[in-house]
Design a protein around this motif. Sequence first.
Motif, PDB file in Angstrom:
ATOM      1  N   HIS B 304       0.834  -1.198   0.000  1.00 44.52           N
ATOM      2  CA  HIS B 304       0.000   0.000   0.000  1.00 44.52           C
ATOM      3  C   HIS B 304       0.864   1.243   0.000  1.00 44.52           C
ATOM      4  O   HIS B 304       1.899   1.291   0.651  1.00 44.52           O
ATOM      5  CB  HIS B 304      -0.922   0.012   1.218  1.00 44.52           C
ATOM      6  N   MET B 305       0.385   2.235  -0.729  1.00 49.02           N
ATOM      7  CA  MET B 305       1.047   3.533  -0.681  1.00 49.02           C
ATOM      8  C   MET B 305       0.647   4.208   0.631  1.00 49.02           C
ATOM      9  O   MET B 305      -0.538   4.324   0.935  1.00 49.02           O
ATOM     10  CB  MET B 305       0.568   4.365  -1.874  1.00 49.02           C
ATOM     11  N   GLY B 306       1.633   4.619   1.412  1.00 45.83           N
ATOM     12  CA  GLY B 306       1.303   5.300   2.664  1.00 45.83           C
ATOM     13  C   GLY B 306       0.832   6.716   2.402  1.00 45.83           C
ATOM     14  O   GLY B 306      -0.064   7.225   3.067  1.00 45.83           O
ATOM     15  N   LEU B 307       1.448   7.340   1.403  1.00 46.35           N
ATOM     16  CA  LEU B 307       1.191   8.745   1.150  1.00 46.35           C
ATOM     17  C   LEU B 307       1.359   9.058  -0.323  1.00 46.35           C
ATOM     18  O   LEU B 307       2.398   8.753  -0.914  1.00 46.35           O
ATOM     19  CB  LEU B 307       2.180   9.593   1.972  1.00 46.35           C
ATOM     20  N   GLY B 308       0.337   9.659  -0.896  1.00 45.24           N
ATOM     21  CA  GLY B 308       0.439  10.201  -2.241  1.00 45.24           C
ATOM     22  C   GLY B 308       0.461  11.723  -2.153  1.00 45.24           C
ATOM     23  O   GLY B 308      -0.280  12.309  -1.368  1.00 45.24           O
ATOM     24  N   VAL B 309       1.340  12.338  -2.931  1.00 43.57           N
ATOM     25  CA  VAL B 309       1.528  13.783  -2.871  1.00 43.57           C
ATOM     26  C   VAL B 309       1.246  14.360  -4.252  1.00 43.57           C
ATOM     27  O   VAL B 309       1.561  13.739  -5.266  1.00 43.57           O
ATOM     28  CB  VAL B 309       2.980  14.111  -2.428  1.00 43.57           C
ATOM     29  N   ALA B 325      -3.994   3.476  -1.535  1.00 43.48           N
ATOM     30  CA  ALA B 325      -3.233   4.559  -0.917  1.00 43.48           C
ATOM     31  C   ALA B 325      -3.941   4.943   0.366  1.00 43.48           C
ATOM     32  O   ALA B 325      -5.175   4.930   0.416  1.00 43.48           O
ATOM     33  CB  ALA B 325      -3.139   5.766  -1.842  1.00 43.48           C
ATOM     34  N   ARG B 326      -3.165   5.261   1.405  1.00 43.54           N
ATOM     35  CA  ARG B 326      -3.795   5.548   2.703  1.00 43.54           C
ATOM     36  C   ARG B 326      -4.164   7.011   2.861  1.00 43.54           C
ATOM     37  O   ARG B 326      -5.179   7.351   3.424  1.00 43.54           O
ATOM     38  CB  ARG B 326      -2.880   5.095   3.847  1.00 43.54           C
ATOM     39  N   LYS B 327      -3.302   7.903   2.387  1.00 46.53           N
ATOM     40  CA  LYS B 327      -3.566   9.331   2.516  1.00 46.53           C
ATOM     41  C   LYS B 327      -3.034  10.078   1.301  1.00 46.53           C
ATOM     42  O   LYS B 327      -1.996   9.695   0.748  1.00 46.53           O
ATOM     43  CB  LYS B 327      -2.901   9.897   3.791  1.00 46.53           C
ATOM     44  N   LEU B 328      -3.755  11.102   0.903  1.00 44.19           N
ATOM     45  CA  LEU B 328      -3.265  12.003  -0.148  1.00 44.19           C
ATOM     46  C   LEU B 328      -3.159  13.405   0.424  1.00 44.19           C
ATOM     47  O   LEU B 328      -4.075  13.863   1.108  1.00 44.19           O
ATOM     48  CB  LEU B 328      -4.232  12.034  -1.344  1.00 44.19           C
ATOM     49  N   VAL B 329      -2.066  14.069   0.124  1.00 43.79           N
ATOM     50  CA  VAL B 329      -1.974  15.501   0.448  1.00 43.79           C
ATOM     51  C   VAL B 329      -1.907  16.263  -0.868  1.00 43.79           C
ATOM     52  O   VAL B 329      -1.205  15.877  -1.795  1.00 43.79           O
ATOM     53  CB  VAL B 329      -0.783  15.833   1.374  1.00 43.79           C
TER      54      VAL B 329
END
Lengths: 522, 522
Positions: B304-309, B325-329
């Motif tokens: 899993h992607m922890g963070l997508g930016v 993905a877990r979170k996107l900023v």
Amino acid sequence: MLNAVGREIPEEILERTGKEVFQGNNYKDGKAFQKASPKVTPVMRNDHDKMVKDIHEALVKCNAHDGMTVSFHHHFREGDLVVCMVMEEIHKMGFKNITLSASSLGKAHDALVPMIEDGTIVNIESSGVRGKIGDAISHGKLKGLATMRSHGGRVRAIETGETHVDIAFIGAPSCDEYGNCSGMGGKTNCGVLSYAYVDAEMADYVVAVTDCLVDYPNYPAEINQTKVDYVCVVDQIGIPEKIATGAAKPTTDQRKILMAEYCTQVVANTPYFKDGFSYQTGVGGASIASTISLSKIMEEKNIHMGLGVGGLTKPMCELLDRGLARKLVDTQDFDLDAVNNVRTNPNHFPISAGEYASPMNKGAFVNKLDYVILASLEVDTHFNCNVVVGSDGIITGAQGGHPDTAQGAKCTIVIAPLLQGRIPAICTDVTTVTTPGESVDIVVTDYGVAVNPRRPDLLEALKAADCVPLKTIEELRDIAYSIVGEPEKVQFGDRIVGIIEARDGTVMDVVREVKPFSFRED
Amino acid sequence: MLNAVGREIPEEILERTGKEVFQGNNYKDGKAFQKASPKVTPVMRNDHDKMVKDIHEALVKCNAHDGMTVSFHHHFREGDLVVCMVMEEIHKMGFKNITLSASSLGKAHDALVPMIEDGTIVNIESSGVRGKIGDAISHGKLKGLATMRSHGGRVRAIETGETHVDIAFIGAPSCDEYGNCSGMGGKTNCGVLSYAYVDAEMADYVVAVTDCLVDYPNYPAEINQTKVDYVCVVDQIGIPEKIATGAAKPTTDQRKILMAEYCTQVVANTPYFKDGFSYQTGVGGASIASTISLSKIMEEKNIHMGLGVGGLTKPMCELLDRGLARKLVDTQDFDLDAVNNVRTNPNHFPISAGEYASPMNKGAFVNKLDYVILASLEVDTHFNCNVVVGSDGIITGAQGGHPDTAQGAKCTIVIAPLLQGRIPAICTDVTTVTTPGESVDIVVTDYGVAVNPRRPDLLEALKAADCVPLKTIEELRDIAYSIVGEPEKVQFGDRIVGIIEARDGTVMDVVREVKPFSFRED
């Protein structure tokens, strides 16, 4: 020099602090100022490590030194362990002449008294100082000054540069290794971190202190990685059962129930009570009872609260959950229901203390309040309130958001039982002025309701509704004095131990050292 | 004076700008600076009115004057109407010598060219300047300088005080009468307002310009009331169908599909590809195709992607919605799916451009990237990239987050087809250096993949996996030159019309006026 609430502010203290006397609520409205700014140490390398092994290492890395200002938030209230943990290390390292700038201090910090006595801590800036620290200050043990500021006033002091924080310590219920802090997500949840936002923004160094290190990124973050220099994991930052001290129990005190009913009638019969109104209330039994009884009228009349502001408690969160309130903005959670509601209701928004109450930004939430319901230790015939100094002259309370919301709200209602034991709460002159009468519109007591003569519109509305027993403030004072007599004034020594700062940084009043009561010789 | 990427930076420009030459990525890491600050006009009265009837009144109230700096965000991209609307009023009022500081400028702003020619606008600060403005600058029409900054570099410039914004205009898809701005909730939604946060924080005056006035309080607000002086309602702030220009269509270009496959293999076979990895990609067809094919490997391997930016697009939002993905900023939304995902997925977080990419705060998100996939107009044998100046010498692109993410990410992958028409994308020396080779780890072309010799670890990993055709960067250049020949260098005049600023404010390169091509006489 006499200020706008008639208090004599000695030249000595004006020279010492560089302050002006209070000149009325809107003296600084529209007067532009250059905002202060912090020193920032940039992190560009992608392998930078912010973790420190203990508070000692954090202090060393943050260039701790004699004379520095360290800051803290008070979201853990009576359960706070962070202030003492850090101050004990500072004490151990032998630093002196520290200015302690906290959003509030209380009984959790009694252990600081020896550090006041030995000159480790020489100045205290706080909303108030309950417990042994208040006692120590009032007995002249602090070498410098205690400056009591409202929540908004504190933000103003830091943003204008009057207070420059060298190191801010932020107790974070959850945090990741890069400094993303949240008031939720750990074992010591306090809901929000609102009072710490300005510290994170304006301090040269920022240390997150947590007892719950979580995976990166800890989002939503109230204080994010771009503001935090170091992260320190400790065993425990707070005592959960002492954080939620405001747990609302339905009051059984008949006086409080009566005042709550008067208060509800006042709100329901004044012109701002219409769909979309905004509202804030405190955590006192009468305030909470009033919120609950108001909700019944809201339902009956199909009037929804557009915005609730606080300092939140379960009854306010229930209004939100039930759809009777549309949005809540939150600076502090007084009970566990309010803490948890931050995450469970998407219309419950954490905000900064600046957004809440600063008088020196471009418009805080308090400016948009229709109603605020506040308690007060004393109210005088000029409608001035005192929420800091007990009638024994000892510092025992906190300004909190009292002066901020009182100025901001279109209708400011102060609740006070006419008598606190044998002490009249309605009096000719309060012991210490903390909120100017200019800000106070209506005083609710168990003996009747007084409207400030500045607000004939509100008086007319209440007369027309014939919903509460209306009295003048002088009549209320006279009733009080007729029951318990006119109290002797507290006798203070000469030395000024603290100042009550107005929201805008001017001097509202001074607090002097107490001295043993001596009978008059005449 | 030669800088760290071997570019000659004339003393003239260093004296004129007070800048240093680029000295390597981490030159300013850890070097503390005093943050700049704005002038703030406080609003304390509870009856204060922020509404102005038009841009003209806003300019008057904000003390508009000759020589001022006005700022804008670019979230409406090709559909932006705010910049021209405000600049036309400034032009009409006759102000001169304006510095226009925008987070980016493009074809939507072609109408500004006459204002450049007549001296209304004398300096431009932007990520890039596509369209006719780029052409005008490259032909020497701007009297002052064009300063091209990365997204993070812009925040740095404003926060260090290098750029002081007098008036910031913030196009807000929804706003209330007290200035709470959101990128959502109106008829011209752009998702987030990230690039404008620093303007709101640091400008002396802030004007919210909206075509959708909503009930107070417009929360969640990305830019809140405490930052906004005036609110102006206009008919239209943007053209919705031109905002979402990056709509992702599956590419059918065989070269792009090949590069996407190489890119996916590179990610999947380097050591950072493990559960919780962080990732950013651009909006090019190959980048998007790579994200889609990577998702299949993620599912297969249960990574899993922890963070997508980003700079986000539909494929990234789908990863989030599918739980891959877990979170996107989010700093920018390139398509309508990404715009709407801001409100529909609670793990999709708007962030400021500073949180995203500033090199001069305490740690931006780019520092925590494992992978970034970027495009480039040119890459040279030193791995330097050029994303701003076309091979014809005309300014035609934007730095965007390229230098920021490239420096920050542990593995920076640049995708470029070996040939752009008859122009080799892989060359001996780029026309203009915009991202230093120090930041670039891997170059993916349709003719093979080159690894920067600074990263033997990555080369070993890819060799061991035997997953892509590995070449040296010189081999790739030689192939390109063998097909189309070594291109003639663009011939520039002497006059410097712009500078390419490094993230940290040093000079990466200069851009000179173009001149008609003349054949060598030898």
